[in-house]
Design a protein around this motif. Sequence first.
Motif, PDB file in Angstrom:
ATOM      1  N   UNK A  24      18.685  -4.417  41.527  1.00 46.88           N
ATOM      2  CA  UNK A  24      19.747  -3.637  40.897  1.00 46.88           C
ATOM      3  C   UNK A  24      19.913  -4.031  39.429  1.00 46.88           C
ATOM      4  N   UNK A  25      20.030  -3.020  38.580  1.00 49.10           N
ATOM      5  CA  UNK A  25      20.420  -3.222  37.179  1.00 49.10           C
ATOM      6  C   UNK A  25      21.845  -2.681  37.055  1.00 49.10           C
ATOM      7  N   UNK A  26      22.766  -3.533  36.651  1.00 51.32           N
ATOM      8  CA  UNK A  26      24.158  -3.111  36.516  1.00 51.32           C
ATOM      9  C   UNK A  26      24.841  -3.966  35.467  1.00 51.32           C
ATOM     10  N   UNK A 114      29.391 -13.085  37.831  1.00 50.49           N
ATOM     11  CA  UNK A 114      28.663 -13.006  36.558  1.00 50.49           C
ATOM     12  C   UNK A 114      29.391 -12.151  35.521  1.00 50.49           C
ATOM     13  N   UNK A 115      30.686 -11.966  35.729  1.00 46.68           N
ATOM     14  CA  UNK A 115      31.477 -11.117  34.829  1.00 46.68           C
ATOM     15  C   UNK A 115      31.364 -11.538  33.363  1.00 46.68           C
ATOM     16  N   UNK A 116      31.569 -12.819  33.094  1.00 49.99           N
ATOM     17  CA  UNK A 116      31.517 -13.293  31.710  1.00 49.99           C
ATOM     18  C   UNK A 116      30.157 -13.027  31.085  1.00 49.99           C
ATOM     19  N   UNK A 117      29.100 -13.276  31.849  1.00 47.42           N
ATOM     20  CA  UNK A 117      27.742 -13.029  31.358  1.00 47.42           C
ATOM     21  C   UNK A 117      27.538 -11.548  31.042  1.00 47.42           C
ATOM     22  N   UNK A 118      27.970 -10.676  31.947  1.00 46.99           N
ATOM     23  CA  UNK A 118      27.816  -9.236  31.736  1.00 46.99           C
ATOM     24  C   UNK A 118      28.610  -8.774  30.518  1.00 46.99           C
ATOM     25  N   UNK A 119      29.836  -9.264  30.379  1.00 49.93           N
ATOM     26  CA  UNK A 119      30.658  -8.892  29.229  1.00 49.93           C
ATOM     27  C   UNK A 119      29.991  -9.320  27.927  1.00 49.93           C
ATOM     28  N   UNK A 127      27.797  -4.303  20.010  1.00 46.37           N
ATOM     29  CA  UNK A 127      28.364  -4.717  18.734  1.00 46.37           C
ATOM     30  C   UNK A 127      29.867  -4.547  18.694  1.00 46.37           C
ATOM     31  N   UNK A 128      30.491  -4.551  19.870  1.00 45.33           N
ATOM     32  CA  UNK A 128      31.944  -4.402  20.008  1.00 45.33           C
ATOM     33  C   UNK A 128      32.344  -5.024  21.344  1.00 45.33           C
ATOM     34  N   UNK A 129      33.599  -5.449  21.471  1.00 43.75           N
ATOM     35  CA  UNK A 129      34.029  -6.063  22.726  1.00 43.75           C
ATOM     36  C   UNK A 129      33.940  -5.113  23.920  1.00 43.75           C
ATOM     37  N   UNK A 130      33.380  -5.637  25.009  1.00 46.82           N
ATOM     38  CA  UNK A 130      33.318  -4.910  26.277  1.00 46.82           C
ATOM     39  C   UNK A 130      33.948  -5.799  27.337  1.00 46.82           C
ATOM     40  N   UNK A 131      34.905  -5.245  28.075  1.00 43.85           N
ATOM     41  CA  UNK A 131      35.506  -5.968  29.189  1.00 43.85           C
ATOM     42  C   UNK A 131      35.152  -5.249  30.481  1.00 43.85           C
TER      43      UNK A 131
END
Length: 160
Positions: A24-26, A114-119, A127-131
């Motif tokens: 899976x790629x997500x 792995x939330x922090x890694x994905x963010x 090039x902008x914050x993603x949560x």
Amino acid sequence: MENFRTGVGVDAHKFSADASAGPCALAGLVWPETNRLEGHSDGDAAVHALCDAVLAAAGLGDVGQVFGIDKPEWKGASGLKMIEHLRSLISEKSIAINNVSIQIVGNAPKISKRRDEAQQVLSNALGAPVTIGATTTDTMGFTGRGEGVFVIANALVRLP
């Protein structure tokens, strides 16, 4: 006066029943413990929703117009490659992305691990914050049965 606009993007993909189809790629990551999400590209529903939200906010169409199945150059493309192209489209119009918020709905993969890694990966790519948030549907619907994922994203951009 600054001209801010929001956009919403959604996407859903089902898991391949064939484990040999790959992992899976997500959310910009590979999840080896989960079957691949089916799709024209790598099936990364989080990236597709992100792109849809940014395109909508910028008034530049939607994922189908930019990365659709009628565009063979995007067959099998990674979500991060899609974000790279999205950034070039946005940059050409002098639009600034303020932030993107993503909500992933599904039983797998377990995003919290792995939330922090994905963010970080998505923020760096965009090039902008993603949560990222994640939830389940308590066994209801196709996500509750573990058949796939549904993703909602919201983007805020500043127009020139």
